[in-house]
Each structure stands twice: as C-alpha cells, then as structure tokens.
Design an enzyme around this catalytic site. Structure first.
Site, PDB file in Angstrom:
ATOM      1  N   ARG A  51       7.367  -3.298   7.797  1.00  0.00           N
ATOM      2  CA  ARG A  51       6.372  -3.860   6.881  1.00  0.00           C
ATOM      3  C   ARG A  51       6.066  -3.008   5.650  1.00  0.00           C
ATOM      4  O   ARG A  51       5.148  -3.319   4.915  1.00  0.00           O
ATOM      5  CB  ARG A  51       5.076  -4.198   7.612  1.00  0.00           C
ATOM      6  N   ASP A  52       6.805  -1.936   5.412  1.00  0.00           N
ATOM      7  CA  ASP A  52       6.593  -1.175   4.175  1.00  0.00           C
ATOM      8  C   ASP A  52       7.887  -0.509   3.731  1.00  0.00           C
ATOM      9  O   ASP A  52       7.904   0.653   3.324  1.00  0.00           O
ATOM     10  CB  ASP A  52       5.483  -0.136   4.358  1.00  0.00           C
ATOM     11  N   LEU A  53       8.988  -1.257   3.803  1.00  0.00           N
ATOM     12  CA  LEU A  53      10.263  -0.710   3.342  1.00  0.00           C
ATOM     13  C   LEU A  53      10.284  -0.676   1.823  1.00  0.00           C
ATOM     14  O   LEU A  53       9.998  -1.676   1.164  1.00  0.00           O
ATOM     15  CB  LEU A  53      11.426  -1.560   3.855  1.00  0.00           C
TER      16      LEU A  53
END
Length: 180
Positions: free
Chosen positions: A91-93
């Site tokens: 969820r935060d690539l």
C-alpha cells in the site's frame, strides 16, 4: 516503525517463496529489552546501496533492460506477498521505498502501511503516497491490483524520467486519512 518491523517479520516467517523473500528487507529479531528500560529493538538486514528514487534522478531515464530487471524483482516480491494464505498488500510502493543494494537487487522496505487482505477482497482505508495510489485505494478499497498499479507508475517514471501525473493537481475535496 515497530509495527512495520513486526508485520515484515511475520510475513517472512510465513513466506516459503525464496525468490520473493530475496526482494524484501529481512527482519532478524525484534522485541522489548527489559534491561534497557523496556525499549523496543529490531535487528534488520542492512542494505548498502541506494533507493530507486536516487537511481531515477541519476539516470533521468533508466535503460529499458535495467528497468525491466528491477520491475521483475518488484513483481516477484509482490507475488510472494499476495500469494500468502492471508495476502499482504504493501500500500505504499514508490521509488523511495525500494532499495537497490550493491548486489543490484531490489528490496522493498517500509511496511508501515501494509495490511492483510480482508475476506471482502479488499483492505479498507485511504493510505499511502498520493502520487502512487491506485484509484481504488483513493476510494478506500485497496486490492492486490493496487500494488501492481503502483509498480506500473514506478515503471513509467523510471523509463520516461517523469511521473505520469506530475502535471495534475489533486482535488482539494479528497478524503484525508494518511498521505505521505
């Protein structure tokens, strides 16, 4: 950050895909040290190298074979995370959360916003870095495809030297939960 390490350590214990594990930063130990005023500690793999963000800045446009090599490594790591019995979404690539070691292998870091996939087939909540968020994440419904979307943006940025939506201004009426 302790929750971040706990999630990653737990994932590493579950993951049997050795190729996928190679592209995640390893957590070797974590806990509470009673002899040190009950401070938390974690022992993580040290990755000597840089970030993809720094590589993008130095190359301007990453050569196609090199960018494809990095993308394949990212996809391999995601495949391992998404194939777990209870899949994990990062969820935060983004380029800042991908390390490139001196061995030229990528390793995904920063699992602070990672979450397990719910039985409904999504993870609720709007979280991550807005510039790399998928449309469904902006709606609070992250799926494994949301991480894949982020990799697509990373690929585009690496190959072209610019973010595909850099010219856009996000709407001010968006729900605000946790943006970086």
């Amino acid at each position: 950050i302790f929750a971040d390490a706990f999630m990653l350590a737990h994932v590493m214990d579950e993951m049997t895909d050795t190729e996928a594990r190679r592209h995640l930063v390893h957590v070797y130990d974590l806990g509470i040290a009673p002899e040190a005023d009950k401070r938390g500690y974690m022992v993580m793999e040290y990755v000597q190298g840089t970030t993809l963000a720094a590589q993008f800045a130095s190359y301007q446009r990453v050569p196609v074979p090199l960018m494809l090599k990095w993308a394949r490594q990212l996809c391999t790591a995601l495949q391992g995370l998404h194939a777990l019995p209870q899949p994990v979404l990062h969820r935060d690539l983004k380029p800042d959360n991908v390390l490139l070691g001196v061995d030229r292998q990528v390793r995904i870091v920063d699992f602070g916003l990672a979450a397990r996939l719910l039985q409904q087939g999504h993870v609720a909540g709007i979280t991550g870095t807005l510039a790399y968020m998928s449309p469904e994440t902006i709606l609070g419904l992250s799926t494994p495809a949301s991480d894949v979307y982020s990799i697509g943006l990373i690929l585009y940025q690496g190959l072209t030297g610019q973010h595909p939506f850099a010219h856009l201004i996000p709407p001010t009426s968006m729900p605000t939960e946790q943006y970086s």
